[in-house]
Scaffold this motif. Structure first.
Motif, PDB file in Angstrom:
ATOM      1  N   THR A  17     -25.969 -39.528  49.749  1.00  0.00           N
ATOM      2  CA  THR A  17     -25.548 -38.525  50.718  1.00  0.00           C
ATOM      3  C   THR A  17     -24.857 -39.185  51.903  1.00  0.00           C
ATOM      4  OG1 THR A  17     -26.268 -36.548  51.932  1.00  0.00           O
ATOM      5  CG2 THR A  17     -27.701 -38.487  52.059  1.00  0.00           C
ATOM      6  N   SER A  18     -24.422 -38.393  52.861  1.00  0.00           N
ATOM      7  CA  SER A  18     -23.709 -38.898  54.041  1.00  0.00           C
ATOM      8  C   SER A  18     -24.151 -38.110  55.271  1.00  0.00           C
ATOM      9  CB  SER A  18     -22.207 -38.746  53.854  1.00  0.00           C
ATOM     10  OG  SER A  18     -21.863 -37.365  53.785  1.00  0.00           O
ATOM     11  N   GLU A  19     -23.791 -38.593  56.440  1.00  0.00           N
ATOM     12  CA  GLU A  19     -24.126 -37.881  57.669  1.00  0.00           C
ATOM     13  C   GLU A  19     -23.497 -36.490  57.683  1.00  0.00           C
ATOM     14  OE1 GLU A  19     -23.278 -40.059  61.185  1.00  0.00           O
ATOM     15  OE2 GLU A  19     -24.380 -41.844  60.567  1.00  0.00           O
ATOM     16  N   LYS A  23     -25.584 -32.946  57.835  1.00  0.00           N
ATOM     17  CA  LYS A  23     -25.321 -31.931  58.872  1.00  0.00           C
ATOM     18  C   LYS A  23     -25.064 -30.566  58.245  1.00  0.00           C
ATOM     19  CE  LYS A  23     -23.560 -34.989  62.512  1.00  0.00           C
ATOM     20  NZ  LYS A  23     -22.388 -35.405  63.316  1.00  0.00           N
ATOM     21  N   LYS A  24     -24.358 -30.541  57.130  1.00  0.00           N
ATOM     22  CA  LYS A  24     -24.095 -29.281  56.431  1.00  0.00           C
ATOM     23  C   LYS A  24     -25.408 -28.646  55.962  1.00  0.00           C
ATOM     24  CE  LYS A  24     -19.469 -30.326  54.597  1.00  0.00           C
ATOM     25  NZ  LYS A  24     -18.696 -30.563  53.346  1.00  0.00           N
ATOM     26  N   ILE A  25     -26.288 -29.468  55.423  1.00  0.00           N
ATOM     27  CA  ILE A  25     -27.553 -28.948  54.897  1.00  0.00           C
ATOM     28  C   ILE A  25     -28.469 -28.527  56.049  1.00  0.00           C
ATOM     29  CG2 ILE A  25     -29.672 -29.651  53.691  1.00  0.00           C
ATOM     30  CD1 ILE A  25     -27.879 -31.101  51.702  1.00  0.00           C
ATOM     31  N   GLU A  26     -28.443 -29.260  57.169  1.00  0.00           N
ATOM     32  CA  GLU A  26     -29.205 -28.837  58.349  1.00  0.00           C
ATOM     33  C   GLU A  26     -28.747 -27.458  58.813  1.00  0.00           C
ATOM     34  OE1 GLU A  26     -30.592 -32.608  61.004  1.00  0.00           O
ATOM     35  OE2 GLU A  26     -28.428 -32.327  60.836  1.00  0.00           O
ATOM     36  N   ILE A  40     -33.702 -42.659  56.569  1.00  0.00           N
ATOM     37  CA  ILE A  40     -34.123 -43.111  55.241  1.00  0.00           C
ATOM     38  C   ILE A  40     -33.317 -42.425  54.140  1.00  0.00           C
ATOM     39  CG2 ILE A  40     -36.445 -43.711  56.065  1.00  0.00           C
ATOM     40  CD1 ILE A  40     -37.498 -41.231  54.598  1.00  0.00           C
ATOM     41  N   LEU A  41     -32.827 -41.203  54.403  1.00  0.00           N
ATOM     42  CA  LEU A  41     -31.998 -40.510  53.409  1.00  0.00           C
ATOM     43  C   LEU A  41     -30.639 -41.180  53.254  1.00  0.00           C
ATOM     44  CD1 LEU A  41     -32.708 -36.732  54.155  1.00  0.00           C
ATOM     45  CD2 LEU A  41     -33.649 -38.152  52.328  1.00  0.00           C
ATOM     46  N   LEU A  42     -30.145 -41.767  54.334  1.00  0.00           N
ATOM     47  CA  LEU A  42     -28.879 -42.486  54.245  1.00  0.00           C
ATOM     48  C   LEU A  42     -29.035 -43.807  53.492  1.00  0.00           C
ATOM     49  CD1 LEU A  42     -27.467 -41.808  57.831  1.00  0.00           C
ATOM     50  CD2 LEU A  42     -26.598 -40.884  55.672  1.00  0.00           C
ATOM     51  N   GLU A  43     -30.240 -44.360  53.510  1.00  0.00           N
ATOM     52  CA  GLU A  43     -30.513 -45.567  52.726  1.00  0.00           C
ATOM     53  C   GLU A  43     -30.629 -45.231  51.246  1.00  0.00           C
ATOM     54  OE1 GLU A  43     -33.145 -48.054  56.033  1.00  0.00           O
ATOM     55  OE2 GLU A  43     -34.150 -46.782  54.570  1.00  0.00           O
ATOM     56  N   GLN A  44     -31.313 -44.143  50.944  1.00  0.00           N
ATOM     57  CA  GLN A  44     -31.445 -43.635  49.582  1.00  0.00           C
ATOM     58  C   GLN A  44     -31.776 -42.154  49.689  1.00  0.00           C
ATOM     59  OE1 GLN A  44     -33.685 -45.818  46.473  1.00  0.00           O
ATOM     60  NE2 GLN A  44     -34.788 -43.896  46.122  1.00  0.00           N
ATOM     61  N   HIS A  70     -43.694 -39.687  46.706  1.00  0.00           N
ATOM     62  CA  HIS A  70     -42.257 -39.462  46.738  1.00  0.00           C
ATOM     63  C   HIS A  70     -41.875 -38.666  47.981  1.00  0.00           C
ATOM     64  CE1 HIS A  70     -43.785 -35.757  44.829  1.00  0.00           C
ATOM     65  NE2 HIS A  70     -42.783 -35.164  45.465  1.00  0.00           N
ATOM     66  N   ILE A  71     -40.601 -38.715  48.319  1.00  0.00           N
ATOM     67  CA  ILE A  71     -40.036 -37.929  49.409  1.00  0.00           C
ATOM     68  C   ILE A  71     -38.741 -37.309  48.898  1.00  0.00           C
ATOM     69  CG2 ILE A  71     -38.978 -38.025  51.714  1.00  0.00           C
ATOM     70  CD1 ILE A  71     -40.930 -40.253  52.417  1.00  0.00           C
ATOM     71  N   TYR A  72     -38.542 -36.023  49.174  1.00  0.00           N
ATOM     72  CA  TYR A  72     -37.360 -35.327  48.687  1.00  0.00           C
ATOM     73  C   TYR A  72     -36.089 -35.837  49.356  1.00  0.00           C
ATOM     74  CZ  TYR A  72     -40.425 -31.621  46.788  1.00  0.00           C
ATOM     75  OH  TYR A  72     -41.361 -30.915  46.102  1.00  0.00           O
ATOM     76  N   GLY A  73     -35.026 -35.745  48.589  1.00  0.00           N
ATOM     77  CA  GLY A  73     -33.712 -36.047  49.121  1.00  0.00           C
ATOM     78  C   GLY A  73     -33.054 -34.807  49.713  1.00  0.00           C
ATOM     79  N   CYS A  74     -31.813 -34.971  50.126  1.00  0.00           N
ATOM     80  CA  CYS A  74     -31.059 -33.923  50.812  1.00  0.00           C
ATOM     81  C   CYS A  74     -30.131 -33.252  49.802  1.00  0.00           C
ATOM     82  CB  CYS A  74     -30.262 -34.560  51.956  1.00  0.00           C
ATOM     83  SG  CYS A  74     -29.655 -33.400  53.172  1.00  0.00           S
ATOM     84  N   GLY A  75     -30.510 -32.062  49.340  1.00  0.00           N
ATOM     85  CA  GLY A  75     -29.684 -31.344  48.373  1.00  0.00           C
ATOM     86  C   GLY A  75     -30.538 -30.519  47.432  1.00  0.00           C
TER      87      GLY A  75
END
Length: 264
Positions: A17-19, A23-26, A40-44, A70-75
């Motif tokens: 993902t990217s910044e 921002k879109k998902i926020e 941490i989401l930008l790292e993985q 586990h921790i969820y990702g962005c999407g």
């Protein structure tokens, strides 16, 4: 802080993902994610973590460990599934689920603070909600490789002997192990057995154990009242009375407040 596990088959890991995407998902979720979560989401973008539990600190200085892997990702397949999970499992509104599998979830709690959400743990079946950390930063700092003691696994043939094993521990001299066992069994299926152990430990010679009993009862009293058979409530009253009589003022004071807070 790098939290992700390396070189594992990972169903929770989403495409990078990217910044801009975050921002879109926020905006789509109408929340602002904690800065440390975004880092941490930008790292993985989500996945299995190298830790097995998170430490929950109490006001009496005792700790409990809650399983997490586990921790969820962005999407989609990550935090965008939060609204669906909330509706599916009848969970509170204004939270954002970031980990879980249906039996339990971890979430950012925006109900009181829309800028600095706390981290909560939820069990849909019992409707239990526990604040794990005041902030996501604290949550990350409390991640641990400590195994959750006596985890209830229905496929584990030895699970049925856990009560016997615990009683052996309670009769021993390893104070830290007694404390850990009490904490990790504080959500029992057999309330009668567990209340009896709390009653015995309420007069333990070591103040740490009596403080642990006080902490457990203070945090779970209403839940125990609701979930246990009414015939067992006399045991809760006995525990509170034992604690009120404690020579340690902090313990007796906590117990007196418990007696005022709810009638047993």
């Amino acid at each position: 802080m790098y939290v992700w596990a390396n070189e594992v088959e990972d169903d929770y890991k989403l495409p990078k993902t990217s910044e801009i995407e975050i921002k879109k998902i926020e905006k789509q979720l109408n929340v602002e994610l904690p800065a440390s979560y975004k880092e941490i989401l930008l790292e993985q973008n989500g996945g299995t973590i190298q830790y097995s539990s998170v430490k929950k600190e109490s006001h009496l200085g005792t700790n409990a460990y809650i399983e997490i892997n586990h921790i969820y990702g962005c999407g989609q397949g990550g935090i965008l599934d939060s609204d669906y999970l909330i509706e599916e499992w009848d969970l509170p509104k204004n939270i954002l689920i970031f980990s879980g599998d249906g039996n339990s979830f971890f979430a950012l709690d925006y109900r009181k603070d829309s800028v600095n959400p706390s981290v909560i743990y939820l069990e849909p079946e019992t409707e239990e909600i526990i604040e794990v950390a005041h902030t996501f930063d604290d949550f990350l700092n409390n991640l641990s490789k400590e195994e959750v003691f006596f985890e209830n696994d229905e496929d584990d043939e030895n699970w049925g002997t856990s009560e016997e094993a615990a009683e052996t521990i309670f009769l021993g001299n390893d104070i830290l192990l007694i404390e850990e066992t009490l904490l990790n069994l504080q959500y029992p299926e057999n309330h009668k057995w567990y209340f009896e152990q709390l009653l015995k430990c309420a007069t333990h010679s070591e103040v740490l154990i009596r403080e642990t009993v006080t902490n457990i009862l203070n945090n779970n009293l209403e839940i125990y009242i609701i979930e246990s058979d009414k015939k067992l409530h006399f045991l809760l009253k006995e525990i509170i009375e034992k604690l009120i009589a404690d020579k340690n003022e902090s313990i007796s004071s906590e117990a007196r407040e418990m007696k005022k807070r709810i009638k047993v």
